[in-house]
Design a protein around this motif. Structure first.
Motif, PDB file in Angstrom:
ATOM      1  N   THR A   7       0.866  -1.174   0.000  1.00  0.00           N
ATOM      2  CA  THR A   7       0.000   0.000   0.000  1.00  0.00           C
ATOM      3  C   THR A   7       0.906   1.229   0.000  1.00  0.00           C
ATOM      4  OG1 THR A   7      -0.047   0.193   2.415  1.00  0.00           O
ATOM      5  CG2 THR A   7      -1.727  -1.223   1.373  1.00  0.00           C
ATOM      6  N   LEU A   8       0.347   2.369  -0.313  1.00  0.00           N
ATOM      7  CA  LEU A   8       1.144   3.596  -0.285  1.00  0.00           C
ATOM      8  C   LEU A   8       1.677   3.862   1.119  1.00  0.00           C
ATOM      9  CD1 LEU A   8      -0.917   6.012  -2.580  1.00  0.00           C
ATOM     10  CD2 LEU A   8       1.221   4.826  -3.134  1.00  0.00           C
ATOM     11  N   LYS A   9       0.898   3.564   2.127  1.00  0.00           N
ATOM     12  CA  LYS A   9       1.333   3.793   3.503  1.00  0.00           C
ATOM     13  C   LYS A   9       2.545   2.937   3.846  1.00  0.00           C
ATOM     14  CE  LYS A   9      -0.585   4.418   8.124  1.00  0.00           C
ATOM     15  NZ  LYS A   9      -1.828   4.380   8.936  1.00  0.00           N
ATOM     16  N   ASN A  16      10.779   5.497   2.866  1.00  0.00           N
ATOM     17  CA  ASN A  16      10.783   6.933   3.174  1.00  0.00           C
ATOM     18  C   ASN A  16      10.216   7.736   2.000  1.00  0.00           C
ATOM     19  OD1 ASN A  16      11.273   9.226   4.776  1.00  0.00           O
ATOM     20  ND2 ASN A  16      13.265   9.567   3.842  1.00  0.00           N
ATOM     21  N   LEU A  17       9.140   7.229   1.447  1.00  0.00           N
ATOM     22  CA  LEU A  17       8.537   7.831   0.268  1.00  0.00           C
ATOM     23  C   LEU A  17       7.758   9.091   0.643  1.00  0.00           C
ATOM     24  CD1 LEU A  17       8.448   6.960  -2.754  1.00  0.00           C
ATOM     25  CD2 LEU A  17       6.191   5.982  -2.287  1.00  0.00           C
ATOM     26  N   LYS A  18       8.013  10.145  -0.090  1.00  0.00           N
ATOM     27  CA  LYS A  18       7.270  11.392   0.086  1.00  0.00           C
ATOM     28  C   LYS A  18       6.227  11.478  -1.024  1.00  0.00           C
ATOM     29  CE  LYS A  18      10.403  12.334   3.209  1.00  0.00           C
ATOM     30  NZ  LYS A  18      10.112  12.103   4.643  1.00  0.00           N
ATOM     31  N   ILE A  19       4.976  11.630  -0.644  1.00  0.00           N
ATOM     32  CA  ILE A  19       3.886  11.555  -1.618  1.00  0.00           C
ATOM     33  C   ILE A  19       3.183  12.895  -1.764  1.00  0.00           C
ATOM     34  CG2 ILE A  19       1.696  10.437  -2.195  1.00  0.00           C
ATOM     35  CD1 ILE A  19       2.654   7.971  -0.695  1.00  0.00           C
ATOM     36  N   GLU A  20       3.005  13.308  -3.006  1.00  0.00           N
ATOM     37  CA  GLU A  20       2.173  14.468  -3.341  1.00  0.00           C
ATOM     38  C   GLU A  20       1.052  13.972  -4.244  1.00  0.00           C
ATOM     39  OE1 GLU A  20       4.297  17.963  -4.753  1.00  0.00           O
ATOM     40  OE2 GLU A  20       6.168  17.036  -4.095  1.00  0.00           O
ATOM     41  N   ASP A  21      -0.177  14.284  -3.879  1.00  0.00           N
ATOM     42  CA  ASP A  21      -1.294  13.760  -4.660  1.00  0.00           C
ATOM     43  C   ASP A  21      -2.259  14.831  -5.164  1.00  0.00           C
ATOM     44  OD1 ASP A  21      -2.471  14.479  -2.301  1.00  0.00           O
ATOM     45  OD2 ASP A  21      -3.396  12.530  -1.884  1.00  0.00           O
ATOM     46  N   GLN A  22      -1.839  16.075  -5.107  1.00  0.00           N
ATOM     47  CA  GLN A  22      -2.698  17.153  -5.603  1.00  0.00           C
ATOM     48  C   GLN A  22      -1.901  18.020  -6.587  1.00  0.00           C
ATOM     49  OE1 GLN A  22      -6.040  17.652  -5.099  1.00  0.00           O
ATOM     50  NE2 GLN A  22      -5.945  15.653  -4.115  1.00  0.00           N
ATOM     51  N   GLU A 170      10.719  10.669  -8.617  1.00  0.00           N
ATOM     52  CA  GLU A 170      12.055  11.255  -8.695  1.00  0.00           C
ATOM     53  C   GLU A 170      12.685  11.129  -7.316  1.00  0.00           C
ATOM     54  OE1 GLU A 170      12.367  15.135 -10.614  1.00  0.00           O
ATOM     55  OE2 GLU A 170      10.305  14.880 -11.326  1.00  0.00           O
ATOM     56  N   GLU A 171      13.824  10.420  -7.256  1.00  0.00           N
ATOM     57  CA  GLU A 171      14.443  10.096  -5.964  1.00  0.00           C
ATOM     58  C   GLU A 171      13.382   9.424  -5.089  1.00  0.00           C
ATOM     59  OE1 GLU A 171      16.230  13.782  -4.692  1.00  0.00           O
ATOM     60  OE2 GLU A 171      17.917  13.526  -6.081  1.00  0.00           O
ATOM     61  N   ASN A 172      13.036  10.014  -3.938  1.00  0.00           N
ATOM     62  CA  ASN A 172      12.007   9.384  -3.093  1.00  0.00           C
ATOM     63  C   ASN A 172      10.698  10.173  -3.114  1.00  0.00           C
ATOM     64  OD1 ASN A 172      12.935  11.582  -1.590  1.00  0.00           O
ATOM     65  ND2 ASN A 172      12.522  10.567   0.369  1.00  0.00           N
ATOM     66  N   ARG A 173      10.510  10.988  -4.150  1.00  0.00           N
ATOM     67  CA  ARG A 173       9.305  11.816  -4.250  1.00  0.00           C
ATOM     68  C   ARG A 173       8.347  11.224  -5.283  1.00  0.00           C
ATOM     69  NH1 ARG A 173      10.506  16.573  -6.429  1.00  0.00           N
ATOM     70  NH2 ARG A 173      12.621  15.974  -6.952  1.00  0.00           N
ATOM     71  N   LEU A 174       7.234  10.729  -4.796  1.00  0.00           N
ATOM     72  CA  LEU A 174       6.201  10.180  -5.671  1.00  0.00           C
ATOM     73  C   LEU A 174       5.107  11.227  -5.857  1.00  0.00           C
ATOM     74  CD1 LEU A 174       5.073   7.536  -7.088  1.00  0.00           C
ATOM     75  CD2 LEU A 174       3.674   7.280  -5.017  1.00  0.00           C
TER      76      LEU A 174
END
Length: 204
Positions: A7-9, A16-22, A170-174
């Protein structure tokens, strides 16, 4: 553990994934007109795919023809893999099968320089496929690092065949695109896929 278990969580914690969804990732991407061949195929296949309404039907009748169109428009300079085992690091759960992988290499024997992973949405639920897609993107990123492929951005999509949601890593930014693209906007879907491949080719 495998791609479809994530899961994303879980990905946030483990990698250490950083998520942006907007975010609007592709609003400025130029659309690319499909060939008459693809237009005819989709016109014929769409009603049947919707009527059958199974993952297999949508995969064969809608998703594969669109990906073949992208390969055709790029003069077969990329390779396309379907239902292929992609075991990168089983110790981290980065193993299993990917529904579709597009790579920058025309070699069709083995996977080289993966750039786009595409996951079929289970039960036509886009959200349910995001973790699986993101984990396959992380695996593709790790694979490229191991092979010294200088590809800074990985792309992914979760799709029902009629509905497409795009992601970048990109890197750890999803980043998860705020917008969905639908098959009646086919030229935009093709444009995004071609943009992803061309921008990655320039980065190599």
């Amino acid at each position: 553990m495998a791609y479809n278990d994530f899961t994303l969580k879980q990905l946030q914690k483990q990698f250490n994934l950083k998520i942006e969804d907007q975010v609007d990732l592709f609003t400025n991407i130029n659309p690319v007109s499909p060939t008459k061949l693809l237009q005819t195929i989709i016109e014929e296949n769409l009603p049947l795919a919707i009527a059958i309404s199974t993952e297999k039907a949508r995969s064969e009748l809608l998703i594969m023809p669109i990906l073949l169109e992208v390969r055709r428009q790029l003069n077969k300079t990329i390779s396309l893999f379907s239902g292929t085992e992609f075991n990168v690091d089983p110790s981290q759960g980065l193993n299993g099968y990917c529904d579709f992988i597009l790579t920058l290499s025309p070699q069709q024997i083995t996977i080289n320089s993966p750039i786009i992973t595409i996951i079929e949405a289970k039960n036509e639920n886009i959200k349910s496929g995001l973790g699986q897609c993101a984990s396959a993107m992380i695996a593709a990123q790790l694979f490229n690092q191991q092979e010294n492929n200088l590809i800074p951005t990985l792309y992914g999509s979760v799709t029902t065949g009629t509905d497409w949601k795009f992601l970048t890593l990109e890197e750890n930014r999803l980043k998860i695109d705020r917008l969905d693209y639908y098959i009646n906007d086919l030229n935009k879907i093709i444009g995004i896929l071609i943009h992803a491949i061309k921008s990655s080719s320039l980065a190599e």
